[in-house]
Design an enzyme around this catalytic site. Structure first.
Site, PDB file in Angstrom:
ATOM      1  N   SER A 171      -6.259   5.666  -1.625  1.00  0.00           N
ATOM      2  CA  SER A 171      -5.954   7.146  -1.392  1.00  0.00           C
ATOM      3  C   SER A 171      -4.869   7.656  -2.386  1.00  0.00           C
ATOM      4  CB  SER A 171      -5.754   7.470   0.040  1.00  0.00           C
ATOM      5  OG  SER A 171      -5.435   8.840   0.277  1.00  0.00           O
TER       6      SER A 171
ATOM      7  N   VAL B  48       4.674  12.188  -4.715  1.00  0.00           N
ATOM      8  CA  VAL B  48       3.809  13.274  -5.029  1.00  0.00           C
ATOM      9  C   VAL B  48       3.938  14.430  -3.956  1.00  0.00           C
ATOM     10  CG1 VAL B  48       1.485  14.200  -5.281  1.00  0.00           C
ATOM     11  CG2 VAL B  48       2.178  12.104  -6.741  1.00  0.00           C
TER      12      VAL B  48
ATOM     13  N   CYS C  95       2.967   8.622   7.121  1.00  0.00           N
ATOM     14  CA  CYS C  95       3.359   9.848   6.899  1.00  0.00           C
ATOM     15  C   CYS C  95       4.687  10.144   7.800  1.00  0.00           C
ATOM     16  CB  CYS C  95       2.443  10.878   7.276  1.00  0.00           C
ATOM     17  SG  CYS C  95       0.997  11.040   6.251  1.00  0.00           S
TER      18      CYS C  95
ATOM     19  N   THR D 105       2.971   2.338  -0.145  1.00  0.00           N
ATOM     20  CA  THR D 105       4.086   2.058  -1.004  1.00  0.00           C
ATOM     21  C   THR D 105       5.427   1.543  -0.524  1.00  0.00           C
ATOM     22  OG1 THR D 105       4.608   4.160  -1.184  1.00  0.00           O
ATOM     23  CG2 THR D 105       3.029   3.346  -2.905  1.00  0.00           C
TER      24      THR D 105
ATOM     25  N   GLY E  76       2.044  -0.968  -7.945  1.00  0.00           N
ATOM     26  CA  GLY E  76       1.882  -1.589  -8.906  1.00  0.00           C
ATOM     27  C   GLY E  76       2.067  -2.956  -8.859  1.00  0.00           C
TER      28      GLY E  76
ATOM     29  N   GLY F 286      -0.661  -3.349  -5.895  1.00  0.00           N
ATOM     30  CA  GLY F 286      -0.694  -4.165  -7.106  1.00  0.00           C
ATOM     31  C   GLY F 286      -2.091  -4.856  -7.771  1.00  0.00           C
TER      32      GLY F 286
ATOM     33  N   THR G  60      -2.502   2.269  -8.742  1.00  0.00           N
ATOM     34  CA  THR G  60      -1.833   2.189  -9.997  1.00  0.00           C
ATOM     35  C   THR G  60      -2.466   1.579 -11.508  1.00  0.00           C
ATOM     36  OG1 THR G  60       0.136   2.081  -8.825  1.00  0.00           O
ATOM     37  CG2 THR G  60       0.780   1.613 -11.147  1.00  0.00           C
TER      38      THR G  60
END
Length: 325
Positions: free
Chosen positions: A46, A94, A152, A215, A239, A266, A288
């Site tokens: 997402s 973001v 969130c 993340t 990543g 990753g 990523t």
């Protein structure tokens, strides 16, 4: 991050011609997550794929597409800079821009539907009630599953991620499950003491599957300016740098629950995919890697078919959770 590729028009034209060919995989790559059947295990994470990228890869070959996280009202996201490279990875802040439920259903969702593969709508919320409201908004929307992003920040409790508290996760998921007939996937944060406890809370609340993970928190500093690089100060690290940590979390989550686990973190090669499957993942999400190689997901599918052939694997699902410890 992965190496930068040549994205010149000539290279993309050659790649388009290659991807236009119909692919017949020799390996059975099909997977199931409850009632959700996927032709293969690869889908975008997402926030890392939108319909605007469709010209760069054959989206119809993916197992599914996952939308950017949806909030009930329009959101503009965080101030710039929003992205910066890190060693073997990327930091992003973001802030999850969103058009709001009504505009998403009217103008964005039809574009995802046009790809001809299952659509998973990512649902966000700054309060428990917002998750439930969006689920109700999506009651008649044409999609195949919901992915509830519990990473969130919870504005009801000081901004801590909703997914860090098992009881709150259970409240959110049980509320969503009660309001939809669709499969419910729950995207977990890695920033917890026990991923197994949170995964079990989601399972007990009726989740069809869990995605592991979002993340890791991080930051970058510009020495010359003596300031944070990201406009929000901190961001999420993704990543190759996080892959070994996420692989462990997937293994732990798969051992803790009986529902499918989607590995996310990753993944950039077919070998990565197979490692996650061996650790217990039913499916995977890529993010990523697509920033430097928009066609990475479909290339990984081709390479995965070839890798399974090399290793004598006829059916990918048979390899799930078979790693020896």
């Amino acid at each position: 991050m992965t190496e930068v590729q040549d994205h010149s028009p000539a290279v993309l034209d050659d790649r388009d011609r290659h991807f236009a060919d119909q692919v017949a995989f020799r390996t059975d790559l099909a997977v199931s997550m409850g009632p959700l059947r996927l032709a293969n295990p690869v889908m975008p994470a997402s926030g890392c794929f939108g319909p605007e990228l469709a010209a760069l890869l054959p989206v119809h070959e993916l197992g599914a597409v996952v939308t950017k996280t949806l909030f009930s009202q329009r959101r503009s996201g965080n101030p710039s800079h929003r992205l910066t490279e890190s060693a073997q990875g990327m930091l992003n802040s973001v802030g999850i821009p969103s058009p709001g439920s009504a505009d998403f259903i009217r103008t964005v969702l039809p574009r995802y539907r046009s790809f001809g593969v299952p659509v998973v709508v990512s649902v966000g919320g700054l309060t428990v009630e917002e998750y439930l409201r969006i689920t109700e908004d999506l009651a008649d929307a044409p999609c195949e599953a919901l992915e509830v992003n519990v990473s969130c920040p919870n504005l009801e409790h000081g901004g801590l991620a909703i997914g860090t508290d098992a009881s709150t996760v259970e409240r959110v998921v049980s509320g969503v499950v009660a309001r939809t007939s669709l499969p419910v996937i729950v995207k977990l944060t890695p920033n917890v003491t026990s991923i197994g406890d949170i995964a079990r809370a989601a399972e007990q609340a009726g989740a069809t599957a869990v995605t592991v993970a979002n993340t890791f928190p991080g930051m970058a500093i510009d020495l010359n300016a003596r300031s944070a690089v990201l406009g929000n100060g901190v961001g999420g690290l993704s990543g190759p740098a996080v892959r070994p940590m996420v692989l462990r979390l997937v293994w732990q989550a798969a051992a803790a629950v009986g529902i499918p686990v989607v590995g996310c973190g990753g993944i950039s090669t077919a070998r990565d995919v197979l490692e996650f499957v061996l650790a217990g993942a039913t499916a995977v999400q890529m993010g990523t890697a697509t920033f430097t190689r928009p066609y990475a997901m479909t290339q990984v599918l081709r390479d995965l078919d070839a890798l399974c052939g090399e290793l004598g694997i006829a059916r990918l699902a048979d390899e799930r959770g078979t790693v020896r410890i």
